[in-house]
Design an enzyme around this catalytic site. Structure first.
Site, PDB file in Angstrom:
ATOM      1  CG  ASP A 179       1.779   0.840  28.775  1.00 42.90           C
ATOM      2  OD1 ASP A 179       0.992   0.094  28.156  1.00 42.90           O
ATOM      3  OD2 ASP A 179       2.591   1.587  28.202  1.00 42.90           O
ATOM      4  CG  ASP A 197       1.712   1.271  21.645  1.00 46.61           C
ATOM      5  OD1 ASP A 197       1.474   2.154  22.488  1.00 46.61           O
ATOM      6  OD2 ASP A 197       2.386   0.258  21.890  1.00 46.61           O
ATOM      7  CG  HIS A 207       1.854   8.997  24.901  1.00 48.39           C
ATOM      8  ND1 HIS A 207       3.035   9.307  25.554  1.00 48.39           N
ATOM      9  CD2 HIS A 207       1.813   7.643  24.846  1.00 48.39           C
ATOM     10  CE1 HIS A 207       3.665   8.190  25.885  1.00 48.39           C
ATOM     11  NE2 HIS A 207       2.949   7.160  25.458  1.00 48.39           N
TER      12      HIS A 207
END
Length: 918
Positions: free
Chosen positions: A510, A586, A644
């Site tokens: 990430d 995100d 997530h």
């Protein structure tokens, strides 16, 4: 409790959420505004007469810019598979310009050419294809079967800023200080040509202006698509009056939807499709790039619904794309496909196919930032079993480490990590942990000390170790472009070094854009220096991929070359599919973000990256029950399926919702597991062919203009049509059933839940309840399933198969099934079964596709479901390869389908058949 430094860092980052002011526009990017100011219609570039050189598979010629007399070299070559490649570089540069070397999987195969020339043009013929180079002004036209499909520089927007020495400032004046760039007198009338400022960050630009730009026109196209990653429609929109699409890997929190803004990845491949041809342009450049889109009508800019798009409508000019990159050379592949699938194959033939993952990797993943400790992990795992919900992988975010130092563990929270992993593997599950590229600057941290002592960090413009801020606080970044550093990093995954790991632990890379919280646009300074003396501006979009190369190497060597690695990455570029899967970053717990997951993954899929998914439920925010179960239903039919959530969200494991919500989520996840054999076969076939797994409707229906821009439904391979429910409170959704010939002839479709037959072309409004999303099997296909759902995919390996046979208008169907050990590389040594199923003339038969491949399996055929026949047989006869026959029982289920019970034949039987008796 999080440390104070992390709290401060999160506050810093939170200020960037959806704040477009923190990211450049084209007008704020000096090279973009310069390239965009080039006026169409009159190009100063021309081929210099008598400079043509002809070779077996390519030509070269000199190009001159008549405005400044600078000379460049064109190299144009023909490639196997209906492709051309051309490069334009300076003939005598002050210093070499960067060429991307890490995107292609191998050196292309070249084709022989025939060349002829006149005083005005050069013609290159390769098979059915032709390229015509016009000398003045310079232009290239590409033909397929004598049809003009694509032209280069036909709008005259080419721009190539040659390297030059910085001009001396006028006597008595200082060189432009920060904030006073107007003191410099650059060759171009642009104050940012030689140095540039943005929000307090200074870019020294030691090599000055170095942009390259070129326009491409798609003469047969009704739609343009590609160039991910953007949170926008699948069909690209006109950028007239707005910013171009930007390709520049950036960490964008809570990204804006319907936007051309840059996101985490950059894949510079664009396609133009029309009924006559599909053309791809692969712009091989790793620097910051902007892409203007023109020739798209106003109607085509409204893409989200079927009724709003008429692909045949077009403005007078055909669609075009204008690529503008800050540095590098012009390095372009032209893909001349007859249809979308051919163009997709051509692109992956260049950059590589996604590799077959282990079976567990395509099952369900459970993640959040962060699971607190070993007890938390154990309790979550136990709860999945208690509620009879399958799950294959638990994930740990950054909090598992000792103070954000990767390759370490927080032994207070995770005192027995190897035992924890063994407890997971004992019940058929796995663990995936995060490893980011930022390295904590801590004198007690071995990795930092090694990188400091050995000079492994990226340098700033002054040659010192670059320091930025990320989750650990002060951090530096390994230079993965250096093979020695990449090997050192890969070595850390070996169990001799990372002792508290296992050969099966998955890795999550990430923040690898790279994300730098205090850097310009939350990333690294462009004048930083990499291995070979290259500036970061030259290689920025490749940085994350070079980390992946090291990660992949480390994981392969960790198992002695036995196990297929599982890696997930956020940053990506052309060729990333060879190493990792990708998720869309995100997102937020909003219906609009659920909708956007489809066009984002479709754009990635046609760009080679099939292993794609979105954070189910949304990373930021708290989904209500309806959004949560609708997102799980959608995620169950996307290649990568992971729940997530952000550290500040409410816990959202399925059992924490009301019982009715939990049961719907459970049903969705279990449905995913029933189709894992189908998913696994699709992934294998993707490795063989390079064709996307998740496909836009135009891939199967290239003649139906009403299907071109659809991005709320899609195909899985050529077999399932999926239309998730993505609107709050929906009781009906519209599904479009396409035409095969562009008119009224369509396929037959069968609802996978009740086998209802649909025989129409056009829109159908389908009723849905909480459990229902419309998914249809195409008539003429056979899909394998496993219907004994266990706690994990690993435990289903030896379970029997069910075949769903859906017949077409001719009462025929075909399908495939792939079987291997589901985890090792032994399939590359021929240890697998690849089966072809065919139903024709009332007989279902099986044969080996690859007759030399062998694999021992306990699996067998438990059921056959046949749907769509006009009459039901009374019995069936199984005949095996040893010529034994057995009578089989048939059950009439719903009049629309019937079941052949327990054929019992081994999947290793290479020639068996089942004959229907009437």
């Amino acid at each position: 409790m999080r440390s104070i430094s992390i709290v401060l860092l999160m506050l810093i980052v939170s200020t960037f959420a959806v704040d477009k002011n923190n990211f450049k526009t084209c007008e704020q990017s000096s090279f973009c505004r310069r390239c965009r100011k080039v006026q169409p219609g009159s190009s100063p570039y021309e081929i210099i007469p008598n400079t043509l050189n002809t070779y077996a598979n390519h030509i070269t010629a000199d190009i001159r810019n008549n405005e400044n007399q600078h000379v460049f070299v064109l190299k144009l070559e023909a490639l196997k598979g209906n492709m051309f490649h051309f490069e334009i570089d300076e003939k005598s540069p002050l210093k070499p310009r960067y060429r991307v070397t890490d995107a292609l999987q191998k050196e292309p195969t070249y084709e022989s050419i025939k060349v002829s020339s006149t005083s005005s043009e050069i013609t290159i013929i390769s098979g059915r294809n032709k390229a015509v180079v016009f000398l003045s002004p310079f232009k290239i036209e590409f033909f397929q079967d004598e049809t003009l499909v694509t032209s280069v520089n036909s709008r005259g927007l080419m721009n190539f800023e040659h390297l030059r020495k910085k001009p001396e400032p006028p006597a008595g004046e200082q060189e432009g200080a920060e904030g006073d760039e107007s003191k410099i007198d650059p060759p171009e009338d642009d104050p940012g040509a030689w140095e540039e400022n943005f929000k307090g960050h200074h870019d020294s630009k030691p090599n000055g202006p170095s942009a390259v730009a070129l326009d491409f026109t798609f003469h047969q196209a009704n739609i343009l698509f590609g160039i991910p990653e953007h949170a926008d429609s699948f069909a690209l929109k006109s950028t007239n009056g707005g910013d171009p699409y930007r390709l520049y890997n950036l960490d964008v929190f809570e990204y804006e939807l319907q936007s051309t803004m840059a996101l985490y990845g950059s894949v510079p491949i664009i396609y133009g499709h029309g009924a006559g041809a599909t053309t791809g342009i692969f712009w091989q450049n790793a620097a910051e790039t902007w892409v203007d889109i023109a020739g798209i009508s106003a109607e085509q800019n409204v893409m989200s619904s079927i009724v709003n798009f008429v692909a045949g409508s077009r403005q007078s000019d055909p669609p075009s794309a204008h690529f503008m990159s800050e540095s590098g050379i012009i390095d372009t592949f032209v893909l001349l496909g007859s249809n979308p699938n051919e163009a997709f194959h051509q692109y992956t033939d260049l950059t590589g196919n996604g590799k077959l993952p282990q079976m567990f990797a395509i099952a369900y993943h459970q993640c959040r930032w962060n699971y607190n400790d070993e007890q938390d992990v154990a309790q979550v795992v136990a709860k999945f079993d208690e509620h009879d919900i399958p799950m294959d992988t638990m994930w740990l975010d950054i909090e598992y480490t000792e103070g954000k130092k990767y390759f370490t563990w927080d032994h207070t929270k995770f005192p027995h990590p190897v035992e924890m992993m063994k407890n997971l593997s004992d019940v058929g599950r796995h663990l995936t942990i995060i490893i980011d590229p930022h390295i904590k600057r801590d004198s007690s941290y071995f990795f930092h000390n090694d990188c400091t002592d050995k000079g492994y960090y990226i340098k700033n413009k002054d040659g010192k170790d670059y320091e930025g801020w990320c989750w650990p606080g002060a951090a530096s970044y390994p230079d993965f472009f250096n093979p020695e550093i990449r090997k050192y990093y890969a070595d850390q995954y070996l169990l001799d070094n990372f002792k508290e790991s296992t050969i099966e632990t998955g890795i999550w890379n990430d923040m690898n854009e790279p994300s730098v919280f205090n850097g310009p646009e939350i990333t690294m300074l462009k004048d930083n220096l990499h291995y070979g003396g290259w500036e970061h501006r030259d290689v920025h979009n490749l940085y994350g991929q070079m980390q992946l190369v090291g990660t992949y190497d480390g994981l392969v060597r960790r198992s002695g070359g036995s196990l297929r690695p599982f890696i997930l990455t956020r940053a990506h570029f052309a060729g990333t599919q060879r190493y990792a899967g990708v998720w869309t970053g995100d997102n937020a717990a909003e219906w609009s973000h659920l909708e956007m997951s489809i066009p984002m993954c479709l754009s990635l899929s046609v760009s080679g990256i099939s292993f794609c998914g979105a954070d189910v439920g949304g990373f930021f925010g708290n989904p209500d029950g309806e959004l949560f179960y609708r997102w799980n239903q959608a995620g169950a039919f996307q290649p990568f399926f992971r729940g997530h959530a952000h550290i500040d969200t409410k816990r959202r494991e399925p059992w924490l919702f009301p019982e009715d919500v939990k049961l719907v989520v459970r049903d969705a996840i279990r449905k995913r597991y029933s189709y894992l054999a189908f998913w696994y076969t699709m992934f294998y076939e993707h490795e063989r062919s390079g064709l996307p797994i998740m496909r836009p409707m135009l891939s199967q229906y290239p003649l139906d203009k009403n299907a071109y821009a659809l991005d709320d439904q899609y195909m899985l391979s050529d077999k399932l049509l999926v239309r998730p429910v993505m609107q709050k409170g929906a009781s009906k959704v519209d599904v479009y059933f396409p035409s095969k010939n562009g008119e009224k002839q369509g396929d037959i479709w069968y609802d996978i839940d009740d086998y209802r037959k649909i025989e129409r072309v056009g829109v159908e409004s389908v009723s849905v309840n909480s459990y229902k999303i419309p998914v249809y099997q195409r008539g003429g296909t056979i899909i394998p399933k496993k219907e004994r759902i266990r706690r994990s995919a690993v435990l289903m390996q030896d379970d029997p198969f069910t075949l769903i046979v859906a017949v077409d208008e001719n009462n025929t169907a075909k399908g495939t099934l792939y079987i291997d050990d589901e985890k090792t590389f032994e399939y590359r040594q021929g240890k697998y079964l690849y089966l072809d199923f065919e139903f024709k003339d009332g007989v279902l038969s099986s044969r080996y596709i690859d007759e030399t491949a062998k694999f021992s399996t306990k699996t067998w055929l438990e059921r056959v479901v046949i749907v769509g026949l006009n009459k039901t047989p009374t019995s069936a006869t199984l005949r095996t390869s040893d010529n034994k026959s057995t009578q089989l029982e048939i059950i009439d289920v719903k009049k629309t389908s019937f079941v052949i019970r327990k054929p019992g034949v081994s999947m290793m039987d290479n020639t068996w058949s089942i004959t229907l008796n009437y």
